[in-house]
Design a protein around this motif. Sequence first.
Motif, PDB file in Angstrom:
ATOM      1  N   MET A   1       0.840  -1.186   0.000  1.00  0.00           N
ATOM      2  CA  MET A   1       0.000   0.000   0.000  1.00  0.00           C
ATOM      3  C   MET A   1       0.883   1.247   0.000  1.00  0.00           C
ATOM      4  O   MET A   1       1.875   1.320   0.701  1.00  0.00           O
ATOM      5  CB  MET A   1      -0.896  -0.037   1.245  1.00  0.00           C
ATOM      6  CG  MET A   1      -1.846   1.114   1.332  1.00  0.00           C
ATOM      7  SD  MET A   1      -2.975   0.821   2.707  1.00  0.00           S
ATOM      8  CE  MET A   1      -3.921   2.271   2.569  1.00  0.00           C
ATOM      9  N   THR A   2       0.500   2.221  -0.800  1.00  0.00           N
ATOM     10  CA  THR A   2       1.279   3.453  -0.866  1.00  0.00           C
ATOM     11  C   THR A   2       0.771   4.438   0.169  1.00  0.00           C
ATOM     12  O   THR A   2      -0.389   4.419   0.561  1.00  0.00           O
ATOM     13  CB  THR A   2       1.180   4.105  -2.259  1.00  0.00           C
ATOM     14  OG1 THR A   2      -0.180   4.401  -2.527  1.00  0.00           O
ATOM     15  CG2 THR A   2       1.741   3.192  -3.329  1.00  0.00           C
ATOM     16  N   SER A   3       1.664   5.296   0.608  1.00  0.00           N
ATOM     17  CA  SER A   3       1.270   6.303   1.586  1.00  0.00           C
ATOM     18  C   SER A   3       0.460   7.384   0.888  1.00  0.00           C
ATOM     19  O   SER A   3       0.585   7.589  -0.320  1.00  0.00           O
ATOM     20  CB  SER A   3       2.511   6.918   2.240  1.00  0.00           C
ATOM     21  OG  SER A   3       3.179   7.725   1.315  1.00  0.00           O
ATOM     22  N   PRO A   4      -0.381   8.113   1.637  1.00  0.00           N
ATOM     23  CA  PRO A   4      -1.195   9.158   1.020  1.00  0.00           C
ATOM     24  C   PRO A   4      -0.354  10.260   0.374  1.00  0.00           C
ATOM     25  O   PRO A   4      -0.819  10.938  -0.522  1.00  0.00           O
ATOM     26  CB  PRO A   4      -2.009   9.722   2.182  1.00  0.00           C
ATOM     27  CG  PRO A   4      -1.836   8.785   3.324  1.00  0.00           C
ATOM     28  CD  PRO A   4      -0.636   7.938   3.037  1.00  0.00           C
ATOM     29  N   ASN A   5       0.895  10.434   0.808  1.00  0.00           N
ATOM     30  CA  ASN A   5       1.722  11.505   0.273  1.00  0.00           C
ATOM     31  C   ASN A   5       2.477  11.106  -0.989  1.00  0.00           C
ATOM     32  O   ASN A   5       3.065  11.952  -1.642  1.00  0.00           O
ATOM     33  CB  ASN A   5       2.723  11.980   1.340  1.00  0.00           C
ATOM     34  CG  ASN A   5       2.028  12.661   2.493  1.00  0.00           C
ATOM     35  OD1 ASN A   5       0.984  13.275   2.312  1.00  0.00           O
ATOM     36  ND2 ASN A   5       2.600  12.535   3.668  1.00  0.00           N
ATOM     37  N   THR A   6       2.470   9.822  -1.347  1.00  0.00           N
ATOM     38  CA  THR A   6       3.222   9.361  -2.504  1.00  0.00           C
ATOM     39  C   THR A   6       2.720  10.013  -3.784  1.00  0.00           C
ATOM     40  O   THR A   6       3.500  10.519  -4.579  1.00  0.00           O
ATOM     41  CB  THR A   6       3.157   7.824  -2.626  1.00  0.00           C
ATOM     42  OG1 THR A   6       3.665   7.257  -1.431  1.00  0.00           O
ATOM     43  CG2 THR A   6       3.964   7.338  -3.813  1.00  0.00           C
ATOM     44  N   ASP A   7       1.412  10.008  -3.995  1.00  0.00           N
ATOM     45  CA  ASP A   7       0.865  10.593  -5.224  1.00  0.00           C
ATOM     46  C   ASP A   7       1.186  12.075  -5.317  1.00  0.00           C
ATOM     47  O   ASP A   7       1.576  12.561  -6.372  1.00  0.00           O
ATOM     48  CB  ASP A   7      -0.647  10.376  -5.301  1.00  0.00           C
ATOM     49  CG  ASP A   7      -1.012   8.924  -5.561  1.00  0.00           C
ATOM     50  OD1 ASP A   7      -0.143   8.166  -6.031  1.00  0.00           O
ATOM     51  OD2 ASP A   7      -2.160   8.546  -5.286  1.00  0.00           O
ATOM     52  N   SER A   8       1.039  12.809  -4.221  1.00  0.00           N
ATOM     53  CA  SER A   8       1.312  14.245  -4.273  1.00  0.00           C
ATOM     54  C   SER A   8       2.813  14.502  -4.447  1.00  0.00           C
ATOM     55  O   SER A   8       3.200  15.444  -5.138  1.00  0.00           O
ATOM     56  CB  SER A   8       0.774  14.964  -3.044  1.00  0.00           C
ATOM     57  OG  SER A   8       1.377  14.460  -1.871  1.00  0.00           O
ATOM     58  N   ALA A   9       3.662  13.664  -3.871  1.00  0.00           N
ATOM     59  CA  ALA A   9       5.112  13.815  -4.049  1.00  0.00           C
ATOM     60  C   ALA A   9       5.501  13.534  -5.498  1.00  0.00           C
ATOM     61  O   ALA A   9       6.316  14.252  -6.082  1.00  0.00           O
ATOM     62  CB  ALA A   9       5.867  12.893  -3.101  1.00  0.00           C
ATOM     63  N   ASP A  10       4.902  12.505  -6.097  1.00  0.00           N
ATOM     64  CA  ASP A  10       5.175  12.199  -7.499  1.00  0.00           C
ATOM     65  C   ASP A  10       4.694  13.331  -8.395  1.00  0.00           C
ATOM     66  O   ASP A  10       5.366  13.691  -9.353  1.00  0.00           O
ATOM     67  CB  ASP A  10       4.497  10.889  -7.913  1.00  0.00           C
ATOM     68  CG  ASP A  10       5.152   9.669  -7.300  1.00  0.00           C
ATOM     69  OD1 ASP A  10       6.293   9.791  -6.783  1.00  0.00           O
ATOM     70  OD2 ASP A  10       4.532   8.591  -7.323  1.00  0.00           O
ATOM     71  N   GLU A  11       3.535  13.888  -8.092  1.00  0.00           N
ATOM     72  CA  GLU A  11       2.994  14.993  -8.892  1.00  0.00           C
ATOM     73  C   GLU A  11       3.890  16.226  -8.775  1.00  0.00           C
ATOM     74  O   GLU A  11       4.144  16.909  -9.755  1.00  0.00           O
ATOM     75  CB  GLU A  11       1.561  15.321  -8.450  1.00  0.00           C
ATOM     76  CG  GLU A  11       0.847  16.255  -9.385  1.00  0.00           C
ATOM     77  CD  GLU A  11       0.639  15.698 -10.792  1.00  0.00           C
ATOM     78  OE1 GLU A  11       0.585  16.509 -11.728  1.00  0.00           O
ATOM     79  OE2 GLU A  11       0.539  14.472 -10.955  1.00  0.00           O
ATOM     80  N   LEU A  12       4.391  16.493  -7.577  1.00  0.00           N
ATOM     81  CA  LEU A  12       5.296  17.622  -7.383  1.00  0.00           C
ATOM     82  C   LEU A  12       6.574  17.429  -8.187  1.00  0.00           C
ATOM     83  O   LEU A  12       7.049  18.356  -8.848  1.00  0.00           O
ATOM     84  CB  LEU A  12       5.616  17.797  -5.893  1.00  0.00           C
ATOM     85  CG  LEU A  12       6.535  18.960  -5.541  1.00  0.00           C
ATOM     86  CD1 LEU A  12       5.912  20.286  -5.963  1.00  0.00           C
ATOM     87  CD2 LEU A  12       6.807  18.964  -4.047  1.00  0.00           C
ATOM     88  N   LYS A  13       7.104  16.218  -8.178  1.00  0.00           N
ATOM     89  CA  LYS A  13       8.311  15.922  -8.956  1.00  0.00           C
ATOM     90  C   LYS A  13       8.042  16.106 -10.452  1.00  0.00           C
ATOM     91  O   LYS A  13       8.858  16.674 -11.172  1.00  0.00           O
ATOM     92  CB  LYS A  13       8.769  14.491  -8.669  1.00  0.00           C
ATOM     93  CG  LYS A  13      10.052  14.113  -9.342  1.00  0.00           C
ATOM     94  CD  LYS A  13      10.474  12.704  -8.957  1.00  0.00           C
ATOM     95  CE  LYS A  13      11.741  12.325  -9.685  1.00  0.00           C
ATOM     96  NZ  LYS A  13      12.177  10.974  -9.375  1.00  0.00           N
ATOM     97  N   THR A  14       6.880  15.646 -10.916  1.00  0.00           N
ATOM     98  CA  THR A  14       6.505  15.818 -12.327  1.00  0.00           C
ATOM     99  C   THR A  14       6.367  17.293 -12.657  1.00  0.00           C
ATOM    100  O   THR A  14       6.838  17.754 -13.697  1.00  0.00           O
ATOM    101  CB  THR A  14       5.190  15.064 -12.633  1.00  0.00           C
ATOM    102  OG1 THR A  14       5.396  13.673 -12.381  1.00  0.00           O
ATOM    103  CG2 THR A  14       4.761  15.259 -14.070  1.00  0.00           C
TER     104      THR A  14
END
Length: 149
Positions: A1-14
Amino acid sequence: MTSPNTDSADELKTDERMRHILQNSRAIAVVGHSDRPNRASYQVAHFLRTVGYTVIPVNPLLSTIDGVPCYGSLRDIPTPIDIVNVFRRSEHLAEIVDEAIALHIPTVWAQLGVSDAQAQQAAQEAGLNVIMDRCIKIEHIRLGIAPPE
């Protein structure tokens, strides 16, 4: 399971990667550029010109668009290209990526609805930046990119 911050961290990197690409690019080849003002490729290319990029139309069926020479392929363009912005169907993306790799074009940007996982992998393995299924105009506006110098 991914942490809730993973998607937002990936989006920030993108977002950071897209911002870097847009701020450090000057010449954009628009593959599939239409000469019809009601088409998305024409509208996006027009926007890119108005914010200061050099836009190079690529469409083998046309010789000019708004007085600007139009090229049949990326290989025909006589000047360096920073970004290939793709307005062709996904099944054409692999061929365009192969051309970009051969010509050492740093970035392939495929518009909304255009993606190909194998082409993306090939481009990344060759060291290219790859953005897929995103509109360069929308991202430029959303990220608040200043015009190129």
